[in-house]
Design a protein around this motif. Sequence first.
Motif, PDB file in Angstrom:
ATOM      1  N   PRO A 132       6.805 -15.609 -47.979  1.00  0.00           N
ATOM      2  CA  PRO A 132       6.295 -14.302 -49.034  1.00  0.00           C
ATOM      3  C   PRO A 132       5.375 -15.047 -49.231  1.00  0.00           C
ATOM      4  CG  PRO A 132       8.707 -15.546 -48.613  1.00  0.00           C
ATOM      5  CD  PRO A 132       7.902 -16.252 -48.675  1.00  0.00           C
ATOM      6  N   ARG A 133       4.907 -15.759 -50.355  1.00  0.00           N
ATOM      7  CA  ARG A 133       3.980 -16.585 -51.040  1.00  0.00           C
ATOM      8  C   ARG A 133       2.533 -16.187 -50.097  1.00  0.00           C
ATOM      9  NH1 ARG A 133       2.708 -21.564 -52.573  1.00  0.00           N
ATOM     10  NH2 ARG A 133       4.809 -21.890 -52.639  1.00  0.00           N
ATOM     11  N   TRP A 134       2.567 -16.362 -49.301  1.00  0.00           N
ATOM     12  CA  TRP A 134       1.618 -16.507 -48.171  1.00  0.00           C
ATOM     13  C   TRP A 134       1.314 -14.868 -47.688  1.00  0.00           C
ATOM     14  CZ3 TRP A 134      -2.219 -19.306 -47.426  1.00  0.00           C
ATOM     15  CH2 TRP A 134      -1.969 -21.040 -47.615  1.00  0.00           C
ATOM     16  N   TYR A 135       2.450 -14.230 -47.185  1.00  0.00           N
ATOM     17  CA  TYR A 135       2.059 -13.331 -47.111  1.00  0.00           C
ATOM     18  C   TYR A 135       1.811 -11.951 -48.181  1.00  0.00           C
ATOM     19  CZ  TYR A 135       4.989 -12.550 -42.474  1.00  0.00           C
ATOM     20  OH  TYR A 135       4.738 -13.248 -41.408  1.00  0.00           O
ATOM     21  N   SER A 136       2.350 -12.267 -49.393  1.00  0.00           N
ATOM     22  CA  SER A 136       1.707 -11.649 -50.244  1.00  0.00           C
ATOM     23  C   SER A 136      -0.182 -11.715 -50.971  1.00  0.00           C
ATOM     24  CB  SER A 136       1.972 -11.606 -51.932  1.00  0.00           C
ATOM     25  OG  SER A 136       2.761 -13.035 -52.422  1.00  0.00           O
ATOM     26  N   GLU A 137      -1.172 -13.031 -50.083  1.00  0.00           N
ATOM     27  CA  GLU A 137      -1.936 -13.373 -50.025  1.00  0.00           C
ATOM     28  C   GLU A 137      -2.147 -12.638 -49.197  1.00  0.00           C
ATOM     29  OE1 GLU A 137      -3.175 -16.368 -51.226  1.00  0.00           O
ATOM     30  OE2 GLU A 137      -4.740 -16.703 -50.039  1.00  0.00           O
ATOM     31  N   LEU A 138      -1.414 -11.968 -48.413  1.00  0.00           N
ATOM     32  CA  LEU A 138      -2.333 -11.324 -46.303  1.00  0.00           C
ATOM     33  C   LEU A 138      -2.026  -9.574 -47.622  1.00  0.00           C
ATOM     34  CD1 LEU A 138      -0.073 -12.521 -43.203  1.00  0.00           C
ATOM     35  CD2 LEU A 138      -2.787 -13.333 -44.191  1.00  0.00           C
ATOM     36  N   GLU A 139      -1.295  -9.232 -47.636  1.00  0.00           N
ATOM     37  CA  GLU A 139      -1.430  -7.827 -48.308  1.00  0.00           C
ATOM     38  C   GLU A 139      -2.699  -7.225 -49.225  1.00  0.00           C
ATOM     39  OE1 GLU A 139       1.940  -6.676 -50.900  1.00  0.00           O
ATOM     40  OE2 GLU A 139       3.354  -7.065 -49.008  1.00  0.00           O
ATOM     41  N   THR A 140      -2.999  -9.012 -49.889  1.00  0.00           N
ATOM     42  CA  THR A 140      -4.511  -8.928 -50.435  1.00  0.00           C
ATOM     43  C   THR A 140      -5.328  -8.694 -50.029  1.00  0.00           C
ATOM     44  OG1 THR A 140      -3.170 -10.075 -52.858  1.00  0.00           O
ATOM     45  CG2 THR A 140      -5.817  -9.594 -52.633  1.00  0.00           C
ATOM     46  N   TYR A 141      -5.806  -9.577 -48.766  1.00  0.00           N
ATOM     47  CA  TYR A 141      -6.535  -9.727 -47.691  1.00  0.00           C
ATOM     48  C   TYR A 141      -7.179  -8.536 -46.723  1.00  0.00           C
ATOM     49  CZ  TYR A 141      -8.092 -13.231 -51.950  1.00  0.00           C
ATOM     50  OH  TYR A 141      -8.185 -14.072 -53.240  1.00  0.00           O
ATOM     51  N   VAL A 142      -6.063  -8.261 -45.858  1.00  0.00           N
ATOM     52  CA  VAL A 142      -6.028  -7.814 -44.892  1.00  0.00           C
ATOM     53  C   VAL A 142      -5.434  -6.359 -44.151  1.00  0.00           C
ATOM     54  CG1 VAL A 142      -6.399 -10.421 -43.971  1.00  0.00           C
ATOM     55  CG2 VAL A 142      -3.899  -8.974 -43.241  1.00  0.00           C
ATOM     56  N   SER A 143      -5.530  -5.995 -44.164  1.00  0.00           N
ATOM     57  CA  SER A 143      -5.230  -3.986 -43.061  1.00  0.00           C
ATOM     58  C   SER A 143      -3.670  -5.381 -42.793  1.00  0.00           C
ATOM     59  CB  SER A 143      -5.786  -4.018 -42.098  1.00  0.00           C
ATOM     60  OG  SER A 143      -5.586  -3.671 -41.282  1.00  0.00           O
ATOM     61  N   PRO A 144      -3.210  -4.073 -43.408  1.00  0.00           N
ATOM     62  CA  PRO A 144      -1.004  -3.960 -42.533  1.00  0.00           C
ATOM     63  C   PRO A 144      -1.401  -4.168 -40.714  1.00  0.00           C
ATOM     64  CG  PRO A 144      -2.058  -2.605 -44.190  1.00  0.00           C
ATOM     65  CD  PRO A 144      -2.764  -2.653 -44.008  1.00  0.00           C
ATOM     66  N   SER A 145      -2.382  -3.229 -40.148  1.00  0.00           N
ATOM     67  CA  SER A 145      -2.134  -3.919 -38.772  1.00  0.00           C
ATOM     68  C   SER A 145      -2.962  -4.638 -38.213  1.00  0.00           C
ATOM     69  CB  SER A 145      -3.161  -2.485 -38.535  1.00  0.00           C
ATOM     70  OG  SER A 145      -4.705  -2.681 -38.359  1.00  0.00           O
ATOM     71  N   VAL A 146      -3.302  -5.588 -38.947  1.00  0.00           N
ATOM     72  CA  VAL A 146      -3.710  -7.238 -38.668  1.00  0.00           C
ATOM     73  C   VAL A 146      -2.232  -7.912 -38.274  1.00  0.00           C
ATOM     74  CG1 VAL A 146      -3.960  -9.538 -39.619  1.00  0.00           C
ATOM     75  CG2 VAL A 146      -5.733  -7.839 -39.691  1.00  0.00           C
ATOM     76  N   VAL A 147      -2.139  -8.355 -36.303  1.00  0.00           N
ATOM     77  CA  VAL A 147      -1.040  -8.948 -35.524  1.00  0.00           C
ATOM     78  C   VAL A 147      -1.061 -10.341 -36.737  1.00  0.00           C
ATOM     79  CG1 VAL A 147      -0.468  -9.721 -33.534  1.00  0.00           C
ATOM     80  CG2 VAL A 147      -1.872  -7.579 -33.657  1.00  0.00           C
ATOM     81  N   LYS A 148       0.381 -10.175 -36.788  1.00  0.00           N
ATOM     82  CA  LYS A 148       1.023 -11.928 -37.886  1.00  0.00           C
ATOM     83  C   LYS A 148       1.811 -12.401 -36.869  1.00  0.00           C
ATOM     84  CE  LYS A 148       0.550  -9.396 -41.523  1.00  0.00           C
ATOM     85  NZ  LYS A 148       0.345  -7.721 -41.112  1.00  0.00           N
ATOM     86  N   ILE A 149       1.921 -13.835 -37.076  1.00  0.00           N
ATOM     87  CA  ILE A 149       3.464 -14.694 -36.196  1.00  0.00           C
ATOM     88  C   ILE A 149       3.605 -15.593 -36.379  1.00  0.00           C
ATOM     89  CG2 ILE A 149       1.422 -16.386 -34.769  1.00  0.00           C
ATOM     90  CD1 ILE A 149       3.777 -15.742 -32.333  1.00  0.00           C
ATOM     91  N   ILE A 150       4.516 -15.888 -37.159  1.00  0.00           N
ATOM     92  CA  ILE A 150       4.922 -16.999 -37.535  1.00  0.00           C
ATOM     93  C   ILE A 150       5.629 -17.779 -36.534  1.00  0.00           C
ATOM     94  CG2 ILE A 150       7.395 -17.412 -39.305  1.00  0.00           C
ATOM     95  CD1 ILE A 150       7.568 -15.358 -40.547  1.00  0.00           C
ATOM     96  N   VAL A 151       5.130 -19.176 -36.690  1.00  0.00           N
ATOM     97  CA  VAL A 151       5.524 -20.005 -35.603  1.00  0.00           C
ATOM     98  C   VAL A 151       5.860 -21.338 -36.743  1.00  0.00           C
ATOM     99  CG1 VAL A 151       4.359 -22.514 -34.594  1.00  0.00           C
ATOM    100  CG2 VAL A 151       3.211 -19.416 -34.519  1.00  0.00           C
ATOM    101  N   GLY A 152       7.329 -21.592 -36.215  1.00  0.00           N
ATOM    102  CA  GLY A 152       8.430 -22.770 -36.882  1.00  0.00           C
ATOM    103  C   GLY A 152       7.661 -23.812 -35.887  1.00  0.00           C
ATOM    104  N   ASN A 153       7.168 -24.759 -36.874  1.00  0.00           N
ATOM    105  CA  ASN A 153       6.663 -25.932 -36.005  1.00  0.00           C
ATOM    106  C   ASN A 153       7.286 -27.130 -36.464  1.00  0.00           C
ATOM    107  OD1 ASN A 153       4.629 -27.635 -34.673  1.00  0.00           O
ATOM    108  ND2 ASN A 153       3.575 -28.435 -36.753  1.00  0.00           N
ATOM    109  N   LYS A 154       7.355 -28.406 -35.368  1.00  0.00           N
ATOM    110  CA  LYS A 154       7.683 -29.315 -34.917  1.00  0.00           C
ATOM    111  C   LYS A 154       9.466 -29.310 -35.083  1.00  0.00           C
ATOM    112  CE  LYS A 154       5.236 -31.310 -39.081  1.00  0.00           C
ATOM    113  NZ  LYS A 154       5.011 -32.359 -40.264  1.00  0.00           N
ATOM    114  N   VAL A 155       9.353 -28.402 -33.713  1.00  0.00           N
ATOM    115  CA  VAL A 155      10.997 -28.386 -33.061  1.00  0.00           C
ATOM    116  C   VAL A 155      11.858 -29.588 -32.291  1.00  0.00           C
ATOM    117  CG1 VAL A 155      11.522 -25.954 -32.790  1.00  0.00           C
ATOM    118  CG2 VAL A 155       9.758 -27.043 -31.821  1.00  0.00           C
TER     119      VAL A 155
END
Length: 226
Positions: free
Chosen positions: A102-125
């Motif tokens: 969520p903290r990373w998302y709030s940073e994104l709200e500040t810096y990038v437009s909402p239309s920017v594509v986002k993907i969450i990657v759960g790494n180290k499976v």
Amino acid sequence: MASQDKASPVNVKLLLIGNSSVGKSSLLLRFSDEQWLPEDESSATIGVDFRMEVKGKKVKLSIWDTAGQERFRTITSSYYRGAQGIILVYDVANRESFEALPRWYSELETYVSPSVVKIIVGNKVDKEFSRQVSYAEGQNFAKRMNSLFIEASAKTAVGVKEAFEEVVAKIIDTPELWAPVGSSKKSKNTQVNRTAGAGAQTSRMPGTINLGEGQEDEAYGGGCSC
Ligand code: GDP
């Protein structure tokens, strides 16, 4: 548009973000070189340029890693500028890194437009035995955040190619992120690697990233000016 398809590639800039040590550099390295560096040898930070073809379009892909800036919470606004896609990484075996999203998302709200594509990657499976975040939790959170979701392992390569390719495909499906806007205003936001050739090019990036300017082809601008 037709001439663009033939002539110049679409410039796509992707960023990797997420807590330190979740495997951002390893994912990038795996995607670019199909390599895996054993622990303690993970490369600090790299940026990679590729040429690829997605959905019949030539794409020049630049992927930027954070240069470890996240350790000091000093990611600069210029790092975000012009990005059309964001890869948010957490470690499935480290709950704190998931709870930091969520903290990373709030940073994104500040810096990038909402239309920017986002993907969450759960790494180290590959660390299934010490998993702390379930697939369902990751997926539900991604849904809430209107983001794509995938689990991956930079170590075994599972899901890595798919993660990068899915973001690029969605960007290509969102022309407002890259298509010419019809104005003659030149985009100054795009990092250009004039020497990029076929395949991947790897370059070290400085701690504070200066996005270059001087794009020779304003037709494909290489990003929103958000
Ligand atoms: P960054 O700080 O987010 O760029 O993380 P790194 O790529 O430097 O990786 C941090 C540590 O996690 C290193 O010791 C990597 O070897 C390890 N690592 C990265 N990805 C994976 C993975 O998929 N599985 C496992 N088991 N370890 C990983």
